[in-house]
Write an enzyme that holds these catalytic residues in place. Structure first.
Site, PDB file in Angstrom:
ATOM      1  N   ASP A 193      -5.759 -79.095 -24.286  1.00 54.49           N
ATOM      2  CA  ASP A 193      -6.194 -80.362 -23.513  1.00 54.49           C
ATOM      3  C   ASP A 193      -5.094 -81.509 -23.967  1.00 54.49           C
ATOM      4  O   ASP A 193      -3.981 -81.382 -24.788  1.00 54.49           O
ATOM      5  CB  ASP A 193      -7.099 -80.668 -24.295  1.00 54.49           C
ATOM      6  CG  ASP A 193      -8.113 -81.886 -23.358  1.00 54.49           C
ATOM      7  OD1 ASP A 193      -7.675 -82.066 -22.262  1.00 54.49           O
ATOM      8  OD2 ASP A 193      -9.145 -82.693 -23.967  1.00 54.49           O
ATOM      9  N   ASP A 217     -12.412 -80.076 -26.230  1.00 51.03           N
ATOM     10  CA  ASP A 217     -13.378 -80.975 -27.217  1.00 51.03           C
ATOM     11  C   ASP A 217     -14.622 -81.253 -26.595  1.00 51.03           C
ATOM     12  O   ASP A 217     -15.321 -81.571 -27.142  1.00 51.03           O
ATOM     13  CB  ASP A 217     -12.674 -82.310 -27.630  1.00 51.03           C
ATOM     14  CG  ASP A 217     -12.325 -83.241 -26.359  1.00 51.03           C
ATOM     15  OD1 ASP A 217     -12.145 -82.706 -25.132  1.00 51.03           O
ATOM     16  OD2 ASP A 217     -11.527 -84.321 -26.612  1.00 51.03           O
ATOM     17  N   ASP A 266     -15.252 -77.672 -22.106  1.00 48.51           N
ATOM     18  CA  ASP A 266     -14.271 -76.681 -22.446  1.00 48.51           C
ATOM     19  C   ASP A 266     -14.803 -75.438 -23.301  1.00 48.51           C
ATOM     20  O   ASP A 266     -14.350 -74.328 -23.535  1.00 48.51           O
ATOM     21  CB  ASP A 266     -13.379 -77.403 -23.627  1.00 48.51           C
ATOM     22  CG  ASP A 266     -12.577 -78.512 -23.179  1.00 48.51           C
ATOM     23  OD1 ASP A 266     -11.802 -78.337 -22.000  1.00 48.51           O
ATOM     24  OD2 ASP A 266     -12.500 -79.585 -23.484  1.00 48.51           O
TER      25      ASP A 266
END
Length: 924
Positions: free
Chosen positions: A331, A663, A667
């Site tokens: 990310d 997070d 995800d």
């Protein structure tokens, strides 16, 4: 009436949505209709998936080839009426099962954590009455009210809003709260661009809204993600796959060797019962009883090492998996970047300036061009003042020491700067402070009188301030500061400030050129303007800022990459590991950050040298096209949870070992699918943490790179242990086989074999777990996933040492008998040969190629301690009367010890010579 459950609600007007759902935004559903829909749609919760019982999960821990080998050897020991030995082996099996069960018990909580994300309350309007209710009672068509601080209770269509902003980062990865409005958007708009919708589990950051529920429970985006998590494959790790294959080969080999021994005995006329027991002894000798326990313990030691590096491992095999990672999908926000908006560029009065420093701490400066003498021009200072005063954010110091969370910065003195309000506005406070403007002083000089709050339809915010001379003179003047998108601000301006602060005609083309330049660098750009009033207005109206404004300048900001992340990406690339950014943020911003980080290679540092692939573009790709693009592209933007899952699977289909960071709830499916899922400990949701194999306590990409380095070292130590332990089992098996072939007494008994295997594994082999990482570990490419656990060269070494053990142990056993020693003394010599050769070979095994002299004999004190313990145990084995009784050993003399030591030294020197030969061949 029929309620369409799959309607594109974001594309419809509020009136159309209300009509389709049979509700009114003012009154909501009637109580009777709500109850009927509750029966039809069920509660607004995520159902838990049926799970294996605790007993079944525990029993499945025994469903492994090596454990079958151990269970078989324990049964054999029981059949041989050796209850102590059988108990030891079965105890090892039990410990392995308990450790595995406890680790799995943590992993199965992922969907439970996701369900808890849905648990909340809602302000519900039914039958014209407003009440606070459990969100579980919501049904499609219900009307709910949202306000700052609320968790969105279901997927809703906004019908009225007032300055509503929603933090959707858990679903989309968007780093800033999204402005919401009732206006419909394009049918093809991705989730992150559906500004008329708010989704279950997201948080209201600011403002108020009235909404109609369009989906509940499993019909929500969270419900869809829950289904994706259940569809994600339960993957074995590379280590478990290789150990499984290796165990099968070992099992077949042991059974084949025992069968050959049994057949040879029968051919020689031996009794079937005697040969069966002898073949069992051979199998016991060849089984590496200590291997499963040693693997578990070495990995557990790795867990402890990882924790010291701020990486908490939730599944033991993940320690080793890190060392084999070939691709890291990460990310952007907070992992590669600071998660703190920072002004980088300032342009005002025709002059540009760079702003140094990261985050919200006041460290840094506004670096201006030489003609300005190192000081901000009048126009630049006024642009910074506008950003400071037209601002609702606050920066507060919350004490010293420790590490902040989320949007916090640590100052040079250790103090934590916390943001209250919008991160972009906080960045403007910091940039003004770096130029010497103090907010408290400016507030006193320019007190705020009124404001026009930001509205997504207007794209600007304005504040009215008393002029500095106002409070002390009869001339009560005022000034309006305007902040917003460049297009909306420029269309209201006809004049601008020059370098000295004088009014000049606005050169709009120059301002737009600067705007485009900043945008290509991924900066989020805000424009600023002002307007002076000789007579202070009673209140500020939109008409007051509709025209006649003076353009002040532009400020460009970005969530900057972490300095340590830039270095970590470079380390990964040197180690042959590809790094790919997968984010829900805008493509331009993602690409700019990618270039700063060096993703995609050195060429990406230049604008246009690399590209980002968006979620809408991904959706158009076939599987063949995706396979090509996933290799070539390093930045993926605006991707959905399904697309993240698809990207991970596409990489795995090409044989890659994939680590995935995340997070948000969005995800979780990809984290579960990846070979190793990495969740953020500070900003991560519970669903992400429970789906992951590893949790970073500092949310830092650099920690992943450090964990990869640690994982490679742990894998090396695992292989060193296997290469060290297998020659003993091979040698034991061959010694017993040789005894049958030559028709002589067994040089070692089954109970003595167990003594050798269990004590050396614990006292000697486990000391390799503490072996320091070898130099150049991150200069190697990742090991190919298809490579077997033991390559040809290491297998050759195992055979070499096994043959040396056969020659030395069998030879000295026969020599002692020829010299008149008893069979007990000769067997004691053979056992000690095995143990001392293993001790010497332990020093060989500390490195695959380097010599112990190059490593330093004291660089791993645990090896020396283990050798000392093992020698002490062998002295006890040889001379203690109770050990003589238990293990059929006998005291031996000094000459016998000299022969044993000579054998150990011989093996040590032969292995070192073989390593030296390989080193010379490698250099050649």
């Amino acid at each position: 009436m029929g309620i369409p459950l799959d309607s594109p609600w974001h594309h419809k007007t509020p009136d159309e949505v209300a009509a389709l759902l049979g509700t009114t935004p003012e009154l909501g559903l009637s109580l009777a209709e709500a109850e009927a829909r509750q029966d039809r749609f069920g509660p607004n919760t995520l159902p838990g998936k049926p799970r294996k019982s605790a007993l079944r999960r525990f029993l499945l821990q025994f469903h492994q080839p090596l454990v079958y080998i151990l269970l078989a050897s324990g049964a054999v020991m029981a059949a041989l009426r050796e209850p102590v030995d059988a108990g030891v082996i079965l105890g090892v099996v039990l410990v392995n099962a308990v450790v595995g069960y406890l680790q799995e018990a943590k992993a199965v909580r992922a969907l439970s954590a996701l369900a808890s994300t849905m648990t909340t309350e809602a302000t519900l309007v039914r039958g014209g009455l407003t009440s606070r209710r459990d969100a579980a009672v919501l049904v499609p068509g219900d009307v709910v009210l949202l306000r700052s601080g609320d968790k969105v209770p279901a997927d809703v269509r906004i019908v009225h809003s007032r300055e509503l902003r929603v933090d959707e980062s858990m679903l989309t990865g968007e780093s800033l709260p999204v402005e919401k409005s009732p206006a419909p958007v394009a049918l093809a708009a991705v989730l992150a661009e559906r500004t008329g919708m708010a989704y279950a589990g997201s948080l209201v950051a600011y403002g108020q809204g009235r909404c109609v529920v369009v989906a509940t429970g499993t019909g929500t985006e969270l419900g869809r993600i829950s289904a994706l998590m259940e569809s994600a494959d339960e993957l074995e790790t590379p280590l478990t796959r290789k150990i499984s294959r290796f165990s099968h080969v070992l099992l077949v080999g042991i059974l084949a060797l025992a069968a050959v021994n049994f057949a040879l005995g029968l051919a020689r006329g031996e009794g079937a019962v005697d040969m069966f027991m002898a073949s069992v002894a051979l199998a016991v000798g060849a089984i590496p009883e200590g291997l499963p326990a040693a693997v578990t313990i070495i990995l557990a030691i790795g867990v402890s090492r990882m924790a010291q590096r701020r990486a908490v491992i939730r599944r033991l095999p993940a320690v080793e998996t890190l060392g084999g990672v070939t691709v890291i999908c990460t990310d952007k926000t907070g992992t590669l970047t600071e998660n703190q908006m920072t002004v980088r560029r300032l342009w005002a009065g025709g002059d540009g300036a760079e702003v140094t420093g990261n985050g919200y701490a006041p460290a840094g400066a506004v670096v201006v061009a030489e003609p300005l003498g190192g000081k901000a021009s009048a126009a630049q200072a006024e642009c910074l003042r506008a950003g400071l005063l037209c601002n609702d954010a606050e920066l507060r110091v919350s004490g010293e020491g420790g590490k902040g969370e989320g949007n916090d910065s640590e100052g040079l003195g250790g103090e934590i700067w916390r943001v209250e309000g919008d991160p972009s506005e906080a960045a403007l406070l910091v940039s003004a402070g770096k130029a010497g403007l103090d907010r408290a002083t400016e507030r006193v000089l320019w007190p705020r009188l009124d404001e026009l709050a930001f509205e997504s339809e207007r794209q600007y915010m304005a504040t009215l301030h008393a002029s500095p001379e106002g409070p002390s003179t009869k001339k009560a003047g005022a000034v309006v500061y305007l902040k917003g998108s460049a297009e909306r601000v420029l269309e209201r301006c006809s004049l601008a400030l020059d370098r000295e602060g004088a009014l000049v005609p606005l050169d709009e083309s120059q301002a737009l050129a600067q705007l485009e330049d900043m945008a290509t660098q991924g900066l989020r750009v805000l424009a600023f303007a002002r307007k002076e009033f000789l007579v202070r207005p009673s209140r500020l109206e939109h008409a007051d800022v509709a025209g006649g404004m003076v353009f002040l300048g532009l400020q460009g900001m970005i969530d900057p990459p972490r300095a340590e992340a830039i270095a970590a990406v470079a380390d990964c690339r040197r180690a042959g590991i590809e790094v790919k950014m997968i984010t829900g943020d805008h493509a331009g911003t993602a690409l700019a950050i990618g270039r700063m980080l060096g993703l995609g290679g050195a060429g990406c540092a230049a604008a246009g040298a690399c590209r980002a692939l968006t979620g809408s573009e991904l959706a158009e790709l076939t599987e063949v096209e995706l396979a090509r693009e996933v290799r070539e592209v390093a930045v993926f933007a605006r991707v959905s949870p399904e697309q993240k899952l698809r990207l991970v699977r596409a990489l795995q289909a090409q044989g890659e070992i994939v680590a995935m960071t995340g997070d948000g709830v969005n995800d979780a499916p990809a984290l579960k699918q990846a070979d190793i899922g990495v969740a953020m400990g500070i900003t991560g949701t519970e669903a992400a943490k429970e789906a992951a194999d590893m949790v970073l306590t500092d949310d830092n990409f650099a920690t992943i790179a450090a964990a990869v380095r640690e994982g490679r070292g742990i894998y090396d130590n695992l292989i060193k242990f296997i290469v060290w332990t297998l020659p003993t089992n091979l040698g034991e098996g061959m010694v017993i086989l040789a005894a049958f072939l030559f028709g002589v007494s067994l040089p070692i008994l089954p109970v003595q074999i167990l003594w050798i295997n269990m004590t050396t594994a614990g006292s000697l082999g486990l000391m390799l777990a503490f072996e320091p990482r070898e130099a150049g570990l991150m200069a190697r490419p990742p090991r190919p996933p298809s490579r077997p656990i033991l390559g040809r060269k290491l297998s050759e070494r195992i055979v070499l040492v096994g043959l040396l053990l056969l020659v030395t142990a069998f030879g000295l056993f026969e020599w002692e008998l020829a010299q008149g020693a008893s069979v007990e003394q000769a067997r004691t010599v053979a056992v000690n040969v095995f143990v001392l050769v293993e001790t010497a070979y332990l020093y060989n095994s500390r490195s695959f190629l380097r010599s112990p002299l190059a490593l330093g004999f004291f660089s791993n004190p645990w090896v020396n301690a283990g050798a000392g313990i093992m020698i002490g145990l062998q002295l006890l084995y040889t001379y203690a009367p109770f050990m003589n009784t238990l293990f059929a050993s006998a005291p031996i003399g000094a000459l016998a010890w000299a022969k044993i030591v000579a054998a150990a030294l011989l093996v040590f020197l032969v292995v070192e010579a073989e390593k030296a030969l390989r080193r010379s061949l490698r250099r050649g």
